[in-house]
Design an enzyme around this catalytic site. Sequence first.
Site, PDB file in Angstrom:
ATOM      1  N   GLU A 265       0.808  -1.224   0.000  1.00 23.70           N
ATOM      2  CA  GLU A 265       0.000   0.000   0.000  1.00 23.70           C
ATOM      3  C   GLU A 265       0.841   1.272   0.000  1.00 23.70           C
ATOM      4  OE1 GLU A 265      -0.554  -2.623   2.042  1.00 23.70           O
ATOM      5  OE2 GLU A 265      -2.269  -3.388   0.910  1.00 23.70           O
TER       6      GLU A 265
ATOM      7  N   PHE B 156      -6.694  -0.474   4.785  1.00 22.81           N
ATOM      8  CA  PHE B 156      -5.278  -0.633   4.420  1.00 22.81           C
ATOM      9  C   PHE B 156      -4.762   0.606   3.687  1.00 22.81           C
ATOM     10  CE2 PHE B 156      -7.174  -5.043   4.016  1.00 22.81           C
ATOM     11  CZ  PHE B 156      -7.058  -5.278   5.372  1.00 22.81           C
TER      12      PHE B 156
END
Lengths: 292, 319
Positions: B62, B87
């Site tokens: 991410e 996330f």
Amino acid sequence: MTREVVRAIVYLNLYVELFMNSSELRTVANCIRRRDVQAVFEAGAGHVGGEMSVIDLLTALYFKVMSVNPKNPSDPKRDRLVLSKGHTALALYIVLSEKGFIQKEEIKTFLQPYSRLNGHPNRKKVPGVETNTGPLGHGLPIAVGMAKAAQLNRENWRTFVITGDGEMQEGSNWEAIMAGAQFKLDNLTLIIDHNRLQQGARLADTIDITPLRPKFEAFGWNVQEINGHDMDQIVNALDKDKIVPAKPTCIVAHTNKGAGISFMSDDVTWHHRVPNAEQYKQAMDELKKAAE
Amino acid sequence: MKAPTGPAKLYDCRDAFIDTLEDLGAANNDILAVVNDSVGSSKLTGFRDKFPERLINVGIAEQNMVGVSAGLANGGKIPFVCAASSFLTGRALEQIKADVAYSETNVKLVGISSGMAYGELGATHHSIEDFAWIRALPNIPVVAPTDRIETAAAVKWAAAHYGACFLRLSRIGVPDILPDDYIFKLGRANILRDGNDLTIISNGTLTNRALKAAAILEDNGLSVRVLNMASVRPIDENAIIEAANDTGAILTCEEHTIFGGLGSAVAEVVVDHCPVPMERLGVPGVFAPTGSANFLLDEFGMSPNGIVERGYKLIKRKV
């Protein structure tokens, strides 16, 4: 002077710079080093060790390799440089001022209230800065995105990113290293300023991520190792001919923190120490002597 | 405005998001989707089939996803970063701060399956802090559309707006609430029904529940205003001040912790400009127990009857 004449001179300068030889580049780098030490001394703060370490790399990029135009800093086809080790912003500011992106006189405002030149570079304030760095491990992912944009557009501008070696301890870099290889970004060049020192201690005594070459090779990158203070080697490594198709390039530049100043060189205490008057004089004397 | 009558058909707002993104993508080659392996959960298989080169999958990474998107924007692209909201916002918060907000890049952050949409998967997958985290940053509008119509309108707005934004989407089915010709305006709330005894302010999946609660209260002789406030930052100060002046009490409902989200944002305006009795419904500062999203919303007092109960309590506080 008319606008056209000014523009002609600017373009002529850019043209002349492309033909600078290594000796001339060394002169420019020496000049930038002196301005950097002076600014750190006057501001009473800075990251002089890492700046001395990265200045030769920045000089080669901006005065020999990269196609950038101070009169059109957001030209979509410009080459990009991301200074991921953003704490050495002062070195970048001086390079940008020498290139004409900002006035040379502005360097004396470094760290002053409301100055555009804060301790880490800001793209909204300083023309020629591509992205706001400071927290480590950010520049390489951004550079991967830039290189991917050029690839999608079928454009041939290049993206360069400079990280510190301690910075390679950040996990986000390894996410980007995987992506750079997967995306076959041969228009991307990562230069690791491998001075073996991080803020508090030697890399080897902290988290020793050396040797770097086999790690990058295992991740599918083209790797070169050079002396990061040898202008011939730097320019040669950054040449387009050194690109390996479908692979991003990592240049492991072996450098010295504090390079060019005897008492700072390879000394971990000079991460963000400020020279006293005596040290300042010695540093400037040594740099002046080196320029002769 | 359409008042919900009887059991209405429910829609997953991700479909409206992706249909709109595909239309925008067909019209503009610079529009990209950037994902962290989440092609399926972001419903991007159609986008990938249509524009294979423009689906950038960075793998399960991410931080790199947001950094890469900032770089793509630097190269003139318009990346829509699509990932599970927990996330995207939690793992990559520093990239969102430095590379997107501070660098003022044209990156669209799309938090998929936000709130407690992942229900039984547990608190790791719940994204009930994202309003608070992103709202604290300058330069990123925070928007939580309430139905598929507002989702499509907000996506169109995001593509046309030069700059960053955070779109917070759910996957919980919601009925159509807004009219088909609705145009999203950043920082503007919509009065879905008017009243003068109480105002309920909500967004996302909660507006549907707020409308049901208002209908129950109305059946019991109370007149309730419902404000749909998709835009959490910037927030519609005027609508809040008017609501305080006209109804004298404000109840907020959100699929988010009560610390730092919509309720807090509304309270900031109320405290500064128009102090009136106010209460905040949301997740009360705990990690949720096991249960589906709808179960958990009920559990935390946000069933229509739960909202009604809290509304009565609040009205009693009015002088």
